[in-house]
Design a protein around this motif. Structure first.
Motif, mmCIF file in Angstrom:
data_model
loop_
_atom_site.group_PDB
_atom_site.id
_atom_site.type_symbol
_atom_site.label_atom_id
_atom_site.label_comp_id
_atom_site.label_asym_id
_atom_site.label_seq_id
_atom_site.Cartn_x
_atom_site.Cartn_y
_atom_site.Cartn_z
ATOM 1 N N LYS A 135 0.856 -1.190 0.000
ATOM 2 C CA LYS A 135 0.000 0.000 0.000
ATOM 3 C C LYS A 135 0.888 1.235 0.000
ATOM 4 C CE LYS A 135 -3.924 2.191 2.360
ATOM 5 N NZ LYS A 135 -4.837 2.153 3.521
ATOM 6 N N TRP A 136 0.474 2.258 -0.749
ATOM 7 C CA TRP A 136 1.240 3.502 -0.802
ATOM 8 C C TRP A 136 0.636 4.548 0.124
ATOM 9 C CZ3 TRP A 136 -1.116 8.067 -2.158
ATOM 10 C CH2 TRP A 136 -2.311 7.982 -2.891
ATOM 11 N N TYR A 137 1.511 5.436 0.579
ATOM 12 C CA TYR A 137 1.119 6.560 1.436
ATOM 13 C C TYR A 137 1.866 7.798 0.954
ATOM 14 C CZ TYR A 137 -0.055 2.588 4.379
ATOM 15 O OH TYR A 137 -0.557 1.394 4.829
ATOM 16 N N PHE A 138 1.221 8.946 1.131
ATOM 17 C CA PHE A 138 1.880 10.203 0.755
ATOM 18 C C PHE A 138 1.483 11.280 1.753
ATOM 19 C CE2 PHE A 138 2.010 14.380 -1.210
ATOM 20 C CZ PHE A 138 3.316 14.414 -1.687
ATOM 21 N N GLY A 139 2.462 12.114 2.088
ATOM 22 C CA GLY A 139 2.175 13.284 2.909
ATOM 23 C C GLY A 139 2.912 13.274 4.227
ATOM 24 N N ASP A 140 2.948 14.440 4.876
ATOM 25 C CA ASP A 140 3.412 14.511 6.253
ATOM 26 C C ASP A 140 2.418 13.784 7.148
ATOM 27 O OD1 ASP A 140 5.709 16.056 5.695
ATOM 28 O OD2 ASP A 140 4.483 17.891 5.624
ATOM 29 N N VAL A 141 2.848 13.454 8.347
ATOM 30 C CA VAL A 141 1.993 12.660 9.231
ATOM 31 C C VAL A 141 0.668 13.367 9.527
ATOM 32 C CG1 VAL A 141 1.818 11.609 11.522
ATOM 33 C CG2 VAL A 141 3.953 11.435 10.237
ATOM 34 N N GLU A 142 0.692 14.705 9.601
ATOM 35 C CA GLU A 142 -0.552 15.438 9.914
ATOM 36 C C GLU A 142 -1.497 15.538 8.724
ATOM 37 O OE1 GLU A 142 2.469 16.649 10.214
ATOM 38 O OE2 GLU A 142 2.837 17.528 12.200
ATOM 39 N N ASP A 143 -1.007 15.230 7.527
ATOM 40 C CA ASP A 143 -1.824 15.342 6.312
ATOM 41 C C ASP A 143 -2.970 14.335 6.379
ATOM 42 O OD1 ASP A 143 -2.882 15.205 3.695
ATOM 43 O OD2 ASP A 143 -0.953 15.710 2.809
ATOM 44 N N PRO A 144 -4.236 14.784 6.220
ATOM 45 C CA PRO A 144 -5.367 13.845 6.245
ATOM 46 C C PRO A 144 -5.222 12.696 5.254
ATOM 47 C CG PRO A 144 -6.164 16.100 6.338
ATOM 48 C CD PRO A 144 -4.683 16.182 6.077
ATOM 49 N N LEU A 145 -4.576 12.951 4.119
ATOM 50 C CA LEU A 145 -4.374 11.884 3.141
ATOM 51 C C LEU A 145 -3.531 10.761 3.732
ATOM 52 C CD1 LEU A 145 -4.597 10.696 0.285
ATOM 53 C CD2 LEU A 145 -2.594 12.055 -0.358
ATOM 54 N N PHE A 146 -2.463 11.118 4.440
ATOM 55 C CA PHE A 146 -1.653 10.092 5.093
ATOM 56 C C PHE A 146 -2.394 9.486 6.277
ATOM 57 C CE2 PHE A 146 1.151 8.708 8.472
ATOM 58 C CZ PHE A 146 1.991 7.816 7.809
ATOM 59 N N LEU A 147 -2.957 10.328 7.117
ATOM 60 C CA LEU A 147 -3.571 9.863 8.367
ATOM 61 C C LEU A 147 -4.665 8.831 8.121
ATOM 62 C CD1 LEU A 147 -3.943 12.945 10.740
ATOM 63 C CD2 LEU A 147 -2.697 10.828 11.180
ATOM 64 N N GLU A 148 -5.587 9.128 7.213
ATOM 65 C CA GLU A 148 -6.718 8.226 7.006
ATOM 66 C C GLU A 148 -6.267 6.912 6.384
ATOM 67 O OE1 GLU A 148 -10.779 6.930 7.100
ATOM 68 O OE2 GLU A 148 -9.447 8.222 8.276
ATOM 69 N N ARG A 149 -5.363 6.986 5.409
ATOM 70 C CA ARG A 149 -4.869 5.755 4.795
ATOM 71 C C ARG A 149 -4.126 4.891 5.811
ATOM 72 N NH1 ARG A 149 -4.977 5.110 -0.616
ATOM 73 N NH2 ARG A 149 -3.142 3.758 -0.641
ATOM 74 N N PHE A 150 -3.334 5.521 6.655
ATOM 75 C CA PHE A 150 -2.561 4.765 7.635
ATOM 76 C C PHE A 150 -3.457 4.244 8.754
ATOM 77 C CE2 PHE A 150 0.939 4.640 10.977
ATOM 78 C CZ PHE A 150 1.513 3.489 10.457
ATOM 79 N N ARG A 151 -4.439 5.049 9.167
ATOM 80 C CA ARG A 151 -5.380 4.597 10.208
ATOM 81 C C ARG A 151 -6.104 3.338 9.773
ATOM 82 N NH1 ARG A 151 -10.433 4.148 11.213
ATOM 83 N NH2 ARG A 151 -10.996 5.010 9.188
ATOM 84 N N ILE A 152 -6.579 3.319 8.535
ATOM 85 C CA ILE A 152 -7.304 2.158 8.020
ATOM 86 C C ILE A 152 -6.387 0.939 7.994
ATOM 87 C CG2 ILE A 152 -8.369 1.199 5.940
ATOM 88 C CD1 ILE A 152 -9.448 4.055 5.407
ATOM 89 N N THR A 153 -5.140 1.135 7.601
ATOM 90 C CA THR A 153 -4.191 0.023 7.588
ATOM 91 C C THR A 153 -3.978 -0.537 8.987
ATOM 92 O OG1 THR A 153 -3.015 0.880 5.661
ATOM 93 C CG2 THR A 153 -1.807 -0.643 7.074
ATOM 94 N N ILE A 154 -3.758 0.337 9.947
ATOM 95 C CA ILE A 154 -3.499 -0.121 11.317
ATOM 96 C C ILE A 154 -4.680 -0.917 11.846
ATOM 97 C CG2 ILE A 154 -3.160 0.641 13.696
ATOM 98 C CD1 ILE A 154 -0.657 0.825 11.986
ATOM 99 N N ARG A 155 -5.901 -0.404 11.655
ATOM 100 C CA ARG A 155 -7.075 -1.108 12.178
ATOM 101 C C ARG A 155 -7.252 -2.463 11.491
ATOM 102 N NH1 ARG A 155 -11.865 0.133 15.207
ATOM 103 N NH2 ARG A 155 -11.135 2.238 15.618
ATOM 104 N N ALA A 156 -7.085 -2.502 10.177
ATOM 105 C CA ALA A 156 -7.252 -3.765 9.447
ATOM 106 C C ALA A 156 -6.154 -4.766 9.797
ATOM 107 C CB ALA A 156 -7.271 -3.496 7.945
ATOM 108 N N GLN A 157 -4.915 -4.291 9.835
ATOM 109 C CA GLN A 157 -3.799 -5.191 10.112
ATOM 110 C C GLN A 157 -3.821 -5.700 11.547
ATOM 111 O OE1 GLN A 157 -1.300 -6.511 8.370
ATOM 112 N NE2 GLN A 157 -1.027 -5.339 6.519
ATOM 113 N N LYS A 158 -4.232 -4.855 12.474
ATOM 114 C CA LYS A 158 -4.367 -5.312 13.862
ATOM 115 C C LYS A 158 -5.391 -6.433 13.964
ATOM 116 C CE LYS A 158 -4.633 -2.267 17.223
ATOM 117 N NZ LYS A 158 -4.988 -1.022 17.972
ATOM 118 N N ALA A 159 -6.514 -6.273 13.257
ATOM 119 C CA ALA A 159 -7.555 -7.299 13.275
ATOM 120 C C ALA A 159 -7.044 -8.607 12.683
ATOM 121 C CB ALA A 159 -8.793 -6.817 12.524
ATOM 122 N N ILE A 160 -6.312 -8.519 11.568
ATOM 123 C CA ILE A 160 -5.774 -9.727 10.945
ATOM 124 C C ILE A 160 -4.830 -10.449 11.903
ATOM 125 C CG2 ILE A 160 -4.251 -10.573 9.111
ATOM 126 C CD1 ILE A 160 -5.421 -8.336 7.327
#
Length: 484
Positions: A135-160
Motif C-alpha cells: 500500500k502507498w502513502y503520501f504526505g506529512d503525518v498530519e496530512d489527512p491523506l496520510f492519516l486516514e490511509r494509515f489509520r485504516i491500515t493499522i485497524r485492518a492489520q491489527k484485526a488480521i
C-alpha cells in the motif's frame, strides 16, 4: 495477545540535497505519537538505508524485532535494488511512503514520490511471480491523506493479527439440513494462518455444566438477566429463565475452561428436545459480554463475527434476511431472538418465545406454542456493516446500510429494517441486493456490527487477497453466478 508492531525505516540517495535525516527524524517522532494514540508498537530503524548492504542490515533488524508491518519511507529517491530486499522481508507486510518536497521550484530536494512509484513498479513487475501486496502513502503525518490511509491500515492489520492468534470452536455441529453452512476449517486456517479451530465439542459437554450449576448462582443470574429487559411478552418465557440462566453460566464456564475467542453453537434441535427451550437469549447474552457466539453451528459466521469484532472493537450479532420491500427500498434483518443488547440501547428489549421453535397453530401471541427464551427487540437506528467470509474462504460478502429511523411492522424476534444499502461501498437497491445474494448463492446468515467499517474490511481483504461478492443487477431472465 501480542500487539501489532510497525517497523519504520527510511531510504535515501546522497545526490538529492534535501535534509533527509531531519525529515526522517520528524516523521519518526510523529509516527511515535500515533503509536500511542492508536495502540500499536513501533520500532524505528534510525540508520539511513542507501546501498544494498544497508537494506539487508535493515531487514535483518526488522525481522529480529518481529515487526508485522514495514513502513518504508523513500525519504528521497533511492536505489532500485532496495525494493526487492524490503518486499521479500519475512512475516511482514509492506507500505511505501513518500513525503512532500517542501517546495515547488528550484532543485528537487527529495524526489520522494518518484521513489515509491519506482519501488511499487519494481515489486509489481520485477517480482511479479511473488504477487506481493503493498500500500502507498503520501504526505506529512498530519496530512489527512496520510492519516486516514494509515489509520485504516493499522485497524485492518491489527484485526488480521488478532485473528491469526485466535481460538474458535464449534459445539454440537451444524443445524440439521443447513448444509449451506458447511465449511472446511482448513480454508479458514489458511486464511488466518495460526488460528486454532476445534469442531469436535458436543452439546452434552455444556449440558452437564448447566445441570451442575449452583442454585444460588443460578438465582442470582436470573435476577440479573431479568433486570436487563423491560419485561416478558409471554409467561412461558419467564418460566424458562432458570434454564436460560443455567446455560448462560455453563457457556461462560466452558469458555473460561477452554479459552475460546468465538464459538458456534448448535442451538437446535437438542435444546428443544430436552427442555422445549431456545438458547437464543443466551447467544445474545454471550455476545453482550464480548464472547462471539454464532447460532445454528455456523462456524464461518463465528469467524466472520470475530473479525468484525476486532475491526470495530464492538459487539456483533448474526441475522437472517427475511423480507425486502420495494416501496421504501429496505431489507429486513431478523432472527428468532439472539441479538446483543448493544443493538437496542435506545428502546431496550423484552423476553419472549421463539415462535419458530415448534409447530403451533396461528400467530396469536397469547396462545401460540413456542420455545423460550428469546430477546424481542427492534434495532436502534444507525449505520451497520455486514461482512461474512464465503466461497472457499477466498471471498467476502460486504454490505452496509442503516437501520431505519421510522416505525415499520416487523416479525417478532430480534429485527430491523435496513435502508441506504451499499454492496462493496457502492449503492444498491434492495431488489438488486436480494438478486445478488440469490444468484451468487450466498449463505443465509449475515454477521453485523454497528458503524460503517467497509473501508477497513476492504483493506483487510486486499492484504488477505480475498475477492468480493460482485453485484448482479436484477433481470427477469435466469442468471448464473459470476464465479462459475
Amino acid at each position: 495477545m501480542e500487539k501489532f508492531k510497525v517497523g519504520l525505516v527510511g531510504s535515501s540517495q546522497l545526490s538529492f540535497p534535501g535534509d533527509k535525516k531531519g525529515a526522517f527524524a520528524r516523521s519518526s517522532a510523529k509516527v511515535a505519537e500515533l503509536a500511542k494514540k492508536w495502540d500499536f508498537d513501533l520500532y524505528v530503524y534510525d540508520k539511513q538505508v542507501i546501498v544494498a548492504a544497508d537494506g539487508y542490515a535493515a531487514v535483518k533488524a526488522l525481522e529480529e524485532e518481529k515487526v508485522d508491518f514495514i513502513l518504508l519511507q523513500t525519504t528521497s529517491f533511492s536505489a532500485g535494488f532496495l525494493a526487492p530486499i524490503f518486499a521479500r522481508a519475512k512475516n511482514a507486510s509492506l507500505g511505501l511512503w513518500a513525503i512532500p518536497e517542501g517546495t515547488v521550484d528550484g532543485p528537487t530536494p527529495f524526489n520522494s514520490l518518484c521513489g515509491i512509484n519506482m519501488y511499487s513498479a519494481i515489486i509489481g513487475h520485477y517480482l511479479d511471480g511473488y504477487q506481493i501486496p503493498l500500500k502507498w502513502y503520501f504526505g506529512d503525518v498530519e496530512d489527512p491523506l496520510f492519516l486516514e490511509r494509515f489509520r485504516i491500515t493499522i485497524r485492518a492489520q491489527k484485526a488480521i493479527k488478532r485473528m491469526k492468534q485466535s481460538s474458535v470452536a464449534l459445539i454440537g455441529g451444524i443445524a440439521p439440513g443447513f448444509d449451506d453452512l458447511y465449511d472446511d476449517e482448513r480454508r479458514l486456517i489458511k486464511l488466518f494462518d495460526g488460528m486454532r479451530i476445534n469442531r469436535l465439542h458436543e452439546y452434552d459437554e455444556v449440558k452437564k455444566l448447566a445441570e451442575g450449576m449452583d442454585k444460588a448462582a443460578v438465582e442470582q443470574r436470573i435476577a440479573e438477566e431479568s433486570s436487563w429487559a423491560k419485561g416478558f411478552l409471554h409467561p412461558t418465557a419467564k418460566d424458562m429463565m432458570e434454564v436460560n440462566a443455567r446455560f448462560a453460566l455453563a457457556y461462560e464456564e466452558f469458555i473460561r475452561q477452554k479459552g475460546y475467542d468465538a464459538i458456534a453453537v448448535s442451538c437446535w434441535p437438542k435444546f428443544q428436545d430436552d427442555y422445549l427451550y431456545s438458547v437464543c437469549a443466551v447467544v445474545g447474552e454471550l455476545n453482550d459480554k464480548g464472547i462471539v457466539t454464532a447460532c445454528e453451528g455456523d462456524l464461518t459466521s463465528a469467524v466472520s463475527m470475530l473479525f468484525l469484532k476486532y475491526i470495530a472493537e464492538d459487539e456483533t450479532m448474526l441475522m437472517d434476511m427475511s423480507a425486502f420491500d420495494r416501496t421504501d427500498d429496505t431489507v429486513l434483518l431478523w432472527h428468532c431472538g439472539p441479538a446483543s443488547k448493544r443493538f437496542c440501547e435506545k428502546n431496550g428489549f423484552n423476553y419472549s418465545l421463539n415462535y419458530s421453535g415448534k409447530d403451533h397453530g396461528g400467530a396469536d401471541l397469547a396462545h401460540a406454542v413456542g420455545t423460550g427464551t428469546v430477546r424481542d427487540m427492534v434495532f436502534d437506528p444507525g449505520e451497520i456493516t455486514i461482512a461474512r467470509i464465503t466461497g472457499e474462504s477466498d471471498r467476502m460478502f460486504l454490505a452496509t446500510g442503516k437501520f431505519i429511523d421510522y416505525e415499520k411492522p416487523s416479525f417478532l424476534g430480534s429485527r430491523g429494517w435496513v435502508n441506504e444499502l451499499k454492496l462493496n461501498r457502492q449503492p444498491i437497491s434492495a431488489q438488486d441486493l436480494l438478486n445478488t445474494i440469490l444468484v451468487q448463492r450466498f449463505q443465509h446468515h449475515f454477521p453485523i456490527v454497528k458503524g460503517d467499517y467497509s473501508k477497513e474490511i476492504m483493506e483487510a481483504m486486499a492484504w488477505l487477497r480475498m475477492g468480493k461478492v460482485d453485484a448482479v443487477p436484477y433481470e427477469d431472465y435466469m442468471q448464473n453466478p459470476t464465479w462459475w
